[in-house]
Scaffold this active site. Sequence first.
Site, mmCIF file in Angstrom:
data_model
loop_
_atom_site.group_PDB
_atom_site.id
_atom_site.type_symbol
_atom_site.label_atom_id
_atom_site.label_comp_id
_atom_site.label_asym_id
_atom_site.label_seq_id
_atom_site.Cartn_x
_atom_site.Cartn_y
_atom_site.Cartn_z
ATOM 1 N N ASP A 140 14.510 23.582 -30.066
ATOM 2 C CA ASP A 140 15.533 22.652 -30.555
ATOM 3 C C ASP A 140 16.647 22.470 -29.513
ATOM 4 O O ASP A 140 16.911 23.369 -28.716
ATOM 5 C CB ASP A 140 16.109 23.187 -31.875
ATOM 6 C CG ASP A 140 16.841 22.111 -32.671
ATOM 7 O OD1 ASP A 140 16.665 20.913 -32.373
ATOM 8 O OD2 ASP A 140 17.591 22.472 -33.594
ATOM 9 N N ASN A 194 10.356 14.441 -38.590
ATOM 10 C CA ASN A 194 10.870 13.794 -37.367
ATOM 11 C C ASN A 194 10.544 12.293 -37.288
ATOM 12 O O ASN A 194 11.125 11.580 -36.458
ATOM 13 C CB ASN A 194 10.379 14.517 -36.106
ATOM 14 C CG ASN A 194 11.049 15.859 -35.854
ATOM 15 O OD1 ASN A 194 10.439 16.789 -35.344
ATOM 16 N ND2 ASN A 194 12.326 15.981 -36.213
HETATM 17 C C1 IPE Z 1 12.899 21.159 -35.966
HETATM 18 O O1 IPE Z 1 13.985 20.597 -35.305
HETATM 19 C C2 IPE Z 1 11.628 20.476 -35.557
HETATM 20 C C3 IPE Z 1 11.192 20.699 -34.183
HETATM 21 C C4 IPE Z 1 11.737 21.508 -33.316
HETATM 22 C C5 IPE Z 1 10.011 19.961 -33.810
HETATM 23 P P1 IPE Z 1 14.876 19.442 -35.962
HETATM 24 O O2 IPE Z 1 15.918 19.135 -34.966
HETATM 25 O O3 IPE Z 1 13.993 18.342 -36.404
HETATM 26 O O4 IPE Z 1 15.454 20.175 -37.251
HETATM 27 P P2 IPE Z 1 16.784 19.915 -38.078
HETATM 28 O O5 IPE Z 1 16.805 18.474 -38.443
HETATM 29 O O6 IPE Z 1 17.925 20.279 -37.171
HETATM 30 O O7 IPE Z 1 16.684 20.850 -39.243
HETATM 31 C C1 IPE Z 2 14.031 19.274 -30.480
HETATM 32 O O1 IPE Z 2 15.210 18.736 -30.014
HETATM 33 C C2 IPE Z 2 12.842 18.375 -30.286
HETATM 34 C C3 IPE Z 2 12.339 17.758 -31.516
HETATM 35 C C4 IPE Z 2 12.762 17.987 -32.716
HETATM 36 C C5 IPE Z 2 11.281 16.799 -31.365
HETATM 37 P P1 IPE Z 2 16.064 17.705 -30.870
HETATM 38 O O2 IPE Z 2 15.614 16.331 -30.528
HETATM 39 O O3 IPE Z 2 16.041 18.050 -32.306
HETATM 40 O O4 IPE Z 2 17.506 17.955 -30.263
HETATM 41 P P2 IPE Z 2 18.873 17.998 -31.050
HETATM 42 O O5 IPE Z 2 18.709 19.020 -32.145
HETATM 43 O O6 IPE Z 2 19.108 16.631 -31.589
HETATM 44 O O7 IPE Z 2 19.879 18.413 -30.024
HETATM 45 MG MG MG Z 3 17.171 19.242 -33.459
#
Ligand code: IPE
Ligand code: IPE
Ligand code: MG
Length: 256
Positions: free
Chosen positions: A29, A77
């Site tokens: 993340d 997502n």
């Molecule tokens: C969790 O991260 C999913 C992945 C790392 C693929 P998100 O960024 O989607 O989760 P939330 O929305 O912060 O809970």
């Molecule tokens: C994790 O990084 C990757 C996926 C969930 C696909 P994020 O895209 O969630 O990054 P933040 O949480 O918005 O910084």
């Molecule tokens: Mg995230």
Amino acid sequence: MFKNTEDNHQLTNKLDPNNIPAHVAIIMDGNGRWAQKRHLPRIAGHKRGMETVKTITKVASDMGVKVLTLYAFSTENWKRPHDEVSYLMGLPVKFFNDFIPDLIKNNVQVRVMGLIDQLPAQTQKAVNDAIKDTEDCTGMVLNFALNYGSRLDITMAVQSIGRQVASGTLDPEKIDDQTISDHLMTGFLGQLADPDLLIRTSGEERISNFLLWQIAYSELVFTDVLWPDFDRVVFEEMMLEYQRRDRRFGGIKTSK
Ligand code: IPE
Ligand code: IPE
Ligand code: MG
């Protein structure tokens, strides 16, 4: 919480080779925030995050991890803007294109869990080709959770168990923990299905619909480091933290 600021490149030497977690799962993340901090589009963070996947795969395999499960795209997502989703769907194509020879060289076997049928055709092809190209590798399993959600996983397992009960091939009284584990998307991992260590980067301390059943007794370790900045040193610090934990599984403290 760990930061990658210390000069501790000797950490590997401190790790107990007899206590390496067999299955490590990572919620990768912070890609978006990494990019935002640099006034870059979010996809720049995803691009850099893909490089981290390459680094950590190699480090984990060298350490003797047997299964590395990476949460790459959740069933939630899809709520993101179309451009970001399409970039993310293109990443496996790029990733496997660049990285398959290295994976084979390192004897790493690729597996993917999630609703693969819902992915764009090109992504499905990249994923299926990677699985096929590495099927004879006998080292670490690199298991991507792609269009994965744990509630979906559990729901599909219940449906499958229900079908067996309805057809008379399974006695409901015989359903136990193992039956459920076997029907989940991690079932193919057998005794290694449950992560020993679950890592989440970026400072968020939640599970976000990842491996709810499987983490019943996993050690959870969090870091503020954003996924694109995650590296060998932070990973080793988290492994050391894992090795400091006393896993009791509901029993009593064992003498160390
Ligand atoms: C969790 O991260 C999913 C992945 C790392 C693929 P998100 O960024 O989607 O989760 P939330 O929305 O912060 O809970
Ligand atoms: C994790 O990084 C990757 C996926 C969930 C696909 P994020 O895209 O969630 O990054 P933040 O949480 O918005 O910084
Ligand atoms: Mg995230």
